[in-house]
Write a protein that holds these residues in place. Sequence first.
Motif, PDB file in Angstrom:
ATOM      1  N   LYS A 242       0.827  -1.207   0.000  1.00  0.00           N
ATOM      2  CA  LYS A 242       0.000   0.000   0.000  1.00  0.00           C
ATOM      3  C   LYS A 242       0.858   1.253   0.000  1.00  0.00           C
ATOM      4  O   LYS A 242       1.864   1.342   0.705  1.00  0.00           O
ATOM      5  N   GLU A 243       0.426   2.239  -0.779  1.00  0.00           N
ATOM      6  CA  GLU A 243       1.116   3.521  -0.866  1.00  0.00           C
ATOM      7  C   GLU A 243       1.249   4.173   0.510  1.00  0.00           C
ATOM      8  O   GLU A 243       0.287   4.241   1.283  1.00  0.00           O
ATOM      9  N   GLY A 244       2.462   4.596   0.831  1.00  0.00           N
ATOM     10  CA  GLY A 244       2.704   5.316   2.078  1.00  0.00           C
ATOM     11  C   GLY A 244       3.041   4.454   3.273  1.00  0.00           C
ATOM     12  O   GLY A 244       3.347   4.992   4.343  1.00  0.00           O
ATOM     13  N   ASP A 245       3.031   3.129   3.124  1.00  0.00           N
ATOM     14  CA  ASP A 245       3.337   2.254   4.266  1.00  0.00           C
ATOM     15  C   ASP A 245       4.849   2.036   4.343  1.00  0.00           C
ATOM     16  O   ASP A 245       5.379   0.976   4.029  1.00  0.00           O
ATOM     17  N   THR A 246       5.523   3.074   4.797  1.00  0.00           N
ATOM     18  CA  THR A 246       6.982   3.055   4.848  1.00  0.00           C
ATOM     19  C   THR A 246       7.498   1.985   5.805  1.00  0.00           C
ATOM     20  O   THR A 246       8.513   1.326   5.532  1.00  0.00           O
ATOM     21  N   GLU A 247       6.817   1.800   6.922  1.00  0.00           N
ATOM     22  CA  GLU A 247       7.252   0.814   7.905  1.00  0.00           C
ATOM     23  C   GLU A 247       7.253  -0.590   7.306  1.00  0.00           C
ATOM     24  O   GLU A 247       8.230  -1.342   7.465  1.00  0.00           O
ATOM     25  N   LEU A 248       6.178  -0.954   6.612  1.00  0.00           N
ATOM     26  CA  LEU A 248       6.116  -2.281   6.006  1.00  0.00           C
ATOM     27  C   LEU A 248       7.146  -2.416   4.885  1.00  0.00           C
ATOM     28  O   LEU A 248       7.805  -3.460   4.759  1.00  0.00           O
ATOM     29  N   ARG A 249       7.300  -1.360   4.085  1.00  0.00           N
ATOM     30  CA  ARG A 249       8.297  -1.417   3.008  1.00  0.00           C
ATOM     31  C   ARG A 249       9.688  -1.694   3.570  1.00  0.00           C
ATOM     32  O   ARG A 249      10.431  -2.529   3.036  1.00  0.00           O
ATOM     33  N   ASN A 250      10.042  -1.023   4.662  1.00  0.00           N
ATOM     34  CA  ASN A 250      11.357  -1.233   5.257  1.00  0.00           C
ATOM     35  C   ASN A 250      11.510  -2.656   5.789  1.00  0.00           C
ATOM     36  O   ASN A 250      12.583  -3.270   5.671  1.00  0.00           O
ATOM     37  N   LYS A 251      10.447  -3.201   6.343  1.00  0.00           N
ATOM     38  CA  LYS A 251      10.497  -4.573   6.850  1.00  0.00           C
ATOM     39  C   LYS A 251      10.650  -5.575   5.712  1.00  0.00           C
ATOM     40  O   LYS A 251      11.383  -6.569   5.828  1.00  0.00           O
ATOM     41  N   VAL A 252       9.950  -5.334   4.601  1.00  0.00           N
ATOM     42  CA  VAL A 252      10.072  -6.235   3.450  1.00  0.00           C
ATOM     43  C   VAL A 252      11.490  -6.164   2.889  1.00  0.00           C
ATOM     44  O   VAL A 252      12.080  -7.194   2.535  1.00  0.00           O
ATOM     45  N   ASN A 253      12.048  -4.962   2.812  1.00  0.00           N
ATOM     46  CA  ASN A 253      13.427  -4.832   2.333  1.00  0.00           C
ATOM     47  C   ASN A 253      14.400  -5.613   3.210  1.00  0.00           C
ATOM     48  O   ASN A 253      15.315  -6.282   2.704  1.00  0.00           O
ATOM     49  N   GLU A 254      14.200  -5.543   4.502  1.00  0.00           N
ATOM     50  CA  GLU A 254      15.067  -6.294   5.414  1.00  0.00           C
ATOM     51  C   GLU A 254      14.903  -7.802   5.215  1.00  0.00           C
ATOM     52  O   GLU A 254      15.877  -8.556   5.249  1.00  0.00           O
ATOM     53  N   ALA A 255      13.661  -8.228   4.983  1.00  0.00           N
ATOM     54  CA  ALA A 255      13.413  -9.656   4.755  1.00  0.00           C
ATOM     55  C   ALA A 255      14.098 -10.123   3.477  1.00  0.00           C
ATOM     56  O   ALA A 255      14.656 -11.229   3.429  1.00  0.00           O
ATOM     57  N   ILE A 256      14.060  -9.309   2.434  1.00  0.00           N
ATOM     58  CA  ILE A 256      14.733  -9.665   1.188  1.00  0.00           C
ATOM     59  C   ILE A 256      16.234  -9.787   1.417  1.00  0.00           C
ATOM     60  O   ILE A 256      16.885 -10.720   0.921  1.00  0.00           O
ATOM     61  N   LYS A 257      16.799  -8.854   2.178  1.00  0.00           N
ATOM     62  CA  LYS A 257      18.233  -8.925   2.497  1.00  0.00           C
ATOM     63  C   LYS A 257      18.559 -10.216   3.245  1.00  0.00           C
ATOM     64  O   LYS A 257      19.550 -10.894   2.941  1.00  0.00           O
ATOM     65  N   HIS A 258      17.723 -10.575   4.218  1.00  0.00           N
ATOM     66  CA  HIS A 258      17.951 -11.812   4.972  1.00  0.00           C
ATOM     67  C   HIS A 258      17.879 -13.025   4.050  1.00  0.00           C
ATOM     68  O   HIS A 258      18.687 -13.964   4.175  1.00  0.00           O
ATOM     69  N   MET A 259      16.911 -13.019   3.128  1.00  0.00           N
ATOM     70  CA  MET A 259      16.725 -14.132   2.207  1.00  0.00           C
ATOM     71  C   MET A 259      17.962 -14.330   1.324  1.00  0.00           C
ATOM     72  O   MET A 259      18.368 -15.462   1.045  1.00  0.00           O
ATOM     73  N   ILE A 260      18.555 -13.228   0.901  1.00  0.00           N
ATOM     74  CA  ILE A 260      19.774 -13.305   0.089  1.00  0.00           C
ATOM     75  C   ILE A 260      20.951 -13.772   0.933  1.00  0.00           C
ATOM     76  O   ILE A 260      21.716 -14.664   0.535  1.00  0.00           O
ATOM     77  N   GLU A 261      21.090 -13.205   2.131  1.00  0.00           N
ATOM     78  CA  GLU A 261      22.252 -13.489   2.969  1.00  0.00           C
ATOM     79  C   GLU A 261      22.289 -14.927   3.463  1.00  0.00           C
ATOM     80  O   GLU A 261      23.369 -15.524   3.580  1.00  0.00           O
ATOM     81  N   ASP A 262      21.131 -15.515   3.760  1.00  0.00           N
ATOM     82  CA  ASP A 262      21.145 -16.878   4.311  1.00  0.00           C
ATOM     83  C   ASP A 262      21.099 -17.969   3.240  1.00  0.00           C
ATOM     84  O   ASP A 262      21.030 -19.160   3.550  1.00  0.00           O
ATOM     85  N   GLY A 263      21.132 -17.565   1.960  1.00  0.00           N
ATOM     86  CA  GLY A 263      21.175 -18.536   0.873  1.00  0.00           C
ATOM     87  C   GLY A 263      19.830 -18.988   0.362  1.00  0.00           C
ATOM     88  O   GLY A 263      19.767 -19.748  -0.616  1.00  0.00           O
ATOM     89  N   SER A 264      18.743 -18.540   0.996  1.00  0.00           N
ATOM     90  CA  SER A 264      17.415 -18.996   0.564  1.00  0.00           C
ATOM     91  C   SER A 264      17.074 -18.496  -0.832  1.00  0.00           C
ATOM     92  O   SER A 264      16.446 -19.220  -1.618  1.00  0.00           O
ATOM     93  N   TRP A 265      17.469 -17.260  -1.152  1.00  0.00           N
ATOM     94  CA  TRP A 265      17.181 -16.714  -2.481  1.00  0.00           C
ATOM     95  C   TRP A 265      17.749 -17.626  -3.564  1.00  0.00           C
ATOM     96  O   TRP A 265      17.050 -17.991  -4.510  1.00  0.00           O
ATOM     97  N   GLN A 266      18.997 -18.010  -3.418  1.00  0.00           N
ATOM     98  CA  GLN A 266      19.635 -18.860  -4.419  1.00  0.00           C
ATOM     99  C   GLN A 266      18.978 -20.234  -4.462  1.00  0.00           C
ATOM    100  O   GLN A 266      18.806 -20.830  -5.538  1.00  0.00           O
TER     101      GLN A 266
END
Length: 288
Positions: A242-266
């Motif tokens: 949803k437009e303007g939900d900065t808090e959720l956007r930041n949490k999703v970005n962190e989750a994506i970073k975790h997914m890449i770092e722990d090897g799950s993305w690959q």
Amino acid sequence: MRIGRVLRAGAVVAATGLILAGCGGGDGGAGGDEAQVAADACPGGGGKTVTIGTKYDQPGLGLKTPDGLDGFDVAVGCYIAKDIWGEDVNVKWREAPSEERENLIKNGDVDLVTATYTIDAERDKIVDFAGPYLMAHQDLMVRKDYNEIKTEADLKDSDLKLCSVTGSTSAQNVKQDFAPQANLVEYGGYSECMTGLQSGAVDAVTTDNSILAGFASDPRYQGMFKLLGFNLSDEPYGVGLKEGDTELRNKVNEAIKHMIEDGSWQEFFDAHLGESNFQADPPKITEK
């Protein structure tokens, strides 16, 4: 062995058609590895309920099967939900066709969308994005024995028969920008394009390489087709919210970073898109 091939539907199928993703998994005949990846990626329990929109008709990315939902976008959505809301989060799924994604988000029908959702300026006026979680590019797919097009330069004078999907601009863009002599053959969807490619009615199908790779990796088509490896455009796939939900956007970005770092993305990428000529690296987060 393909791991995490199918994320099975859980115990509840709501009357609205939403699927509650549970912790079971498998591909109907494979062993415990598939079930474990599905369980790790797609939680189910007594916690918060989160609704995620995805495609139901794209092999390798988001495909509804008799066993549940399958694909890279599905695994990504499940991982993000678990990372943000915990191990016992309930994930409900809703089909998110391309033309409905903004409305689903604006109307509050979904919390997130992971559905080959390219970040662009016009969409960003209506919804917010996190990510991207995958950088795709427009490419062409041909039969494995087709050798008339080997480089982008070969497209200039080619009169190849190019599949054009109703409502999509991918083939028209290729004709306009790269292959002015191409003959567009229109079909109702990419599944029909695949049939046309298989039969020889068309010479090539064009759209995002991730979508093409999903079809090429589908058991129905394995070994029949190849991607040419052209990067005709950049298509960064973001998580819509949803437009303007900065808090959720930041949490999703962190989750994506975790997914890449722990090897799950690959792991997800290899399982769902790895059986083709499609290659991609984890992208950098741009939506902040």
